[in-house]
Design an enzyme around this catalytic site. Sequence first.
Site, PDB file in Angstrom:
ATOM      1  N   HIS A  80       0.831  -1.205   0.000  1.00 21.99           N
ATOM      2  CA  HIS A  80       0.000   0.000   0.000  1.00 21.99           C
ATOM      3  C   HIS A  80       0.871   1.264   0.000  1.00 21.99           C
ATOM      4  O   HIS A  80       0.755   2.113  -0.875  1.00 21.99           O
ATOM      5  CB  HIS A  80      -0.927  -0.009   1.228  1.00 21.99           C
ATOM      6  CG  HIS A  80      -1.732   1.240   1.394  1.00 21.99           C
ATOM      7  ND1 HIS A  80      -3.037   1.341   0.985  1.00 21.99           N
ATOM      8  CD2 HIS A  80      -1.405   2.465   1.896  1.00 21.99           C
ATOM      9  CE1 HIS A  80      -3.478   2.567   1.236  1.00 21.99           C
ATOM     10  NE2 HIS A  80      -2.501   3.274   1.786  1.00 21.99           N
ATOM     11  N   GLU A  81       1.748   1.358   0.977  1.00 17.62           N
ATOM     12  CA  GLU A  81       2.574   2.565   1.085  1.00 17.62           C
ATOM     13  C   GLU A  81       3.455   2.738  -0.146  1.00 17.62           C
ATOM     14  O   GLU A  81       3.757   3.847  -0.564  1.00 17.62           O
ATOM     15  CB  GLU A  81       3.425   2.542   2.359  1.00 17.62           C
ATOM     16  CG  GLU A  81       2.624   2.567   3.657  1.00 17.62           C
ATOM     17  CD  GLU A  81       1.656   3.735   3.760  1.00 17.62           C
ATOM     18  OE1 GLU A  81       1.928   4.800   3.175  1.00 17.62           O
ATOM     19  OE2 GLU A  81       0.602   3.568   4.416  1.00 17.62           O
ATOM     20  N   HIS A  94       1.917   4.843  -2.760  1.00 21.60           N
ATOM     21  CA  HIS A  94       2.127   6.279  -2.530  1.00 21.60           C
ATOM     22  C   HIS A  94       3.537   6.680  -2.965  1.00 21.60           C
ATOM     23  O   HIS A  94       3.749   7.734  -3.552  1.00 21.60           O
ATOM     24  CB  HIS A  94       1.969   6.614  -1.049  1.00 21.60           C
ATOM     25  CG  HIS A  94       0.568   6.509  -0.509  1.00 21.60           C
ATOM     26  ND1 HIS A  94      -0.497   7.168  -1.065  1.00 21.60           N
ATOM     27  CD2 HIS A  94       0.072   5.835   0.560  1.00 21.60           C
ATOM     28  CE1 HIS A  94      -1.601   6.908  -0.355  1.00 21.60           C
ATOM     29  NE2 HIS A  94      -1.272   6.088   0.630  1.00 21.60           N
ATOM     30  N   HIS A  99       3.703   7.081  -6.639  1.00 19.67           N
ATOM     31  CA  HIS A  99       2.984   8.298  -7.025  1.00 19.67           C
ATOM     32  C   HIS A  99       3.891   9.524  -6.840  1.00 19.67           C
ATOM     33  O   HIS A  99       3.932  10.417  -7.684  1.00 19.67           O
ATOM     34  CB  HIS A  99       1.726   8.412  -6.157  1.00 19.67           C
ATOM     35  CG  HIS A  99       0.652   9.291  -6.717  1.00 19.67           C
ATOM     36  ND1 HIS A  99      -0.451   9.645  -5.990  1.00 19.67           N
ATOM     37  CD2 HIS A  99       0.505   9.890  -7.923  1.00 19.67           C
ATOM     38  CE1 HIS A  99      -1.227  10.432  -6.733  1.00 19.67           C
ATOM     39  NE2 HIS A  99      -0.671  10.588  -7.909  1.00 19.67           N
TER      40      HIS A  99
HETATM   41 ZN   LIG Z   1      -2.488   5.332   2.146  1.00 20.76          ZN
END
Ligand SMILES: [Zn+2]
Length: 861
Positions: free
Chosen positions: A467-468, A471, A474
């Site tokens: 998940h992280e 980011h 991104h």
């Molecule tokens: Zn998040």
Amino acid sequence: MSSEPNSIDVWEAFLDPQGEFSLPDFSAVTPASLIAAVRAATDFARSEVEDIIADENDPTFVSTTVRFESATIPMARIAAVVSSVESNHFRPELADSVAEVWDRLSAARTRIFLDVDLFHRIEQVPSTDLNPEDKRQQELTVEEFVRAGARLGAEERDQMSTIAAELTTLGTSFSRALQKDTRELAVHLDDKAQLAGLSEDQVAAAANRAAERGTDGYLLPLNNFTQQLVLESLESAATRKQVLDNSTSRGARGGEGDTRTQVADTTALRALQAKLLGYPSYSSFAIDNQTAGGPDAAADIVSSLIAPANAQLAEELAQVKDHYGLTDVAPEDVKHRLAQYRAEKFDIDADEVAKYFEFDTVLNEGVFRAATGLYGVTFAPRETVSAWHEDVRTFEVTDANERTLGLILLDPYSRDTKRGGAWMGELVTSSRLTGHLPVVTLSLNLAKPGEGRPTLLNPTELNTLFHEFGHVLHGLFANSTYPSTAGTAVPRDYVEFPSQLNEMWRFHPQVLPHYAKHVETGEPMPESLVTALIDSEKFGQGFDTTEYLAAAMLDLSWHSLEAGEHITDVLSFESEVLAAAGFTDLVPPRYRTTYFGHIFASGYAAGYYSYLYSEVIAAWVSEWFEAQGGLNREAGDAFREAILAPGYSIDPMSAIERFFGTRPDVAPLLRRRGLAEPVEESAPAEEPAEEPTEVGAAEPKGHRNHAAVSQVLEANGIEPQIRLFTDATPTAASAAEKVGVEVGAIANSLIFSAEGEPVLIMTSGRHRVDTDFVAGLIGLSSLDRADKDLVRTATGQVIGGVAPCGHPQPIPTYVDVALKDYPVLWAAAGTPNSMMPLTYEQLLAITGGKEITVVEEGAEA
Ligand SMILES: [Zn+2]
């Protein structure tokens, strides 16, 4: 280190550090240097603003808006340093200076954004000749001022400031009261037997807690949300009831720990604040600049999931009751029974599972490998140049063209000075304006193993890492001119989408076998264990989703009040909202109003729906990746360029719509959460898309446009046979090929504008409408192809997916007589990747259309 605060140059250390990656110098962080730096940053912004205002030339984009952006960069840089230090390695000696930094930054921002002279200069910048990115930057800058109140009169601006100050006070007072009540409501037990089911460690911790407060017995403290973790294992129903009762009564017992006044006053003041800014409610204001665009869209998503979540919850409870021979389950037993049943049903040995998830292998052979497979980027460890702690590891990221893309600073282990949870941060934001490459941080809270022992992850930590890293990508892929729109600087209800999307790779068959190897034997994880893990995660989603949705609905309802409304009976308002939305009493919201810190003491007012909203997009895009064959470089590159790299320099939802040809719908999320039976088996990678699937009328959980179309069909006695495809069919020819008919049998629903009014012409795929001819035929002065906005408002559908029916209002319709030549016609069913068969007569019936010729005699192609 030991540098005297006066002797360091805070510009070089933090605000404009030079060197390969413009990394701040963490060894220079001291209370005095932080204060010196924030002063320098805010003074710089102030003097730049004064110069912008004093400039006697006409304002231009570069001399005004860009200069303003540059003026605030040092403030952003010191914020990045302080936030890294505060969250990763917060030492008590820094507490006062960190608090002062935040106060000074916030005061400086308020001053800047309510500076009417500055705003006037910025507002006067001509934007007609700007390129699209600059034009958007100009608009966003103006918007930020307007949302802060810069356009209001002097009196109203004063009112805004007063309200803002009152809201801050109320937020603090809510927090304090809640903290007090939460502490007082810790469950105190005298008898060890009441704790049966807890581990020896947990019992010992409970005894310690009691001793710390100078009492005998055992104390179970409350965690933030309604359902307490100990409910899963506590065997005594009476203890469970006491725990849940204490948890749900927080803030609602009268006395100093009561938060109801703060709730009532906060929501009333926010409504007033919104009214001053010209909005009917606080949620309209708060969601106006979010991806959802308004409270109705947010509420729609939340509402549309209530029934499927309730149904899944009922199914989960039925299994539990059946298994344990229960006739009923009480609220305090739900979490307990679900956990117990899950453990028995899936029989997963947590310690054994962790041995397949060794951190470095997961990182290199899972997380990095997936990113390489999708985007061609590679990761190499390198010496750490500057960081807040010696545990931090540095990776240099190289793009497919062998250019350095940026750095990742990875801080894996927990420590006393680190806050809980996991997060991604941006130490250096990349932008063309500054020329900086991105430096992103990735912080986890893994337990540091003993010397020479491996770091093993549990399934939650595994998911968190993927998940992280979404980011992180991104942030790394950011490709904007201005730092304020770079990478992750997107709306709150969109920012979780890339990270939730990246979770898809953790159990993906192209990724998992590379990293899930037993740490001792090197054996791959057995297939049966993989399946059990995946299935066990889906079990309980009915419960989790229901309690989340209830909280999201409460948040939206509290913020839909109009100015002047002051709800003092907080608990009645809450029960009415929940009952009206169809929630069961069996599962209280994840947060009840009186302890909903996210919305009353943190930044999530009218924003708790965001997690779900992002997940809708993530689930939908993950199905797209599957349809592209999973780890597909071409798909990854295109997605990166169109969706990730632009950040907020383009409108995110328009980018999605342009790239995918349509907007996300909620069905993939239902599948992701296991809330509904999949409409179609996920297509195997080798043969995507071609196998259409019937969606009968009995499947109410599909796209709402399909539902609207089905309704009209049924009203006309036609059984809906909507077929879904995993890709769009933008042209009649591609549609004809897909369903295997002649192109003439495709009934295109074309929307035209008759002086702004929509007209629908159902046209055979073998024809182009002769607009002049048709206009004359039906007695109009002109007929033009409608633009996408008219199509959207008239049909509720997008170009490429317009159906003959199912529109919000009836549209005058004409039907091309050439369609009569075909026994079966195919028309779009409301989305670009759906079609349905109809006869000519059925088409006339559902549209109420008039038969016409759309081309002049002899003009037929
Ligand atoms: Zn998040």
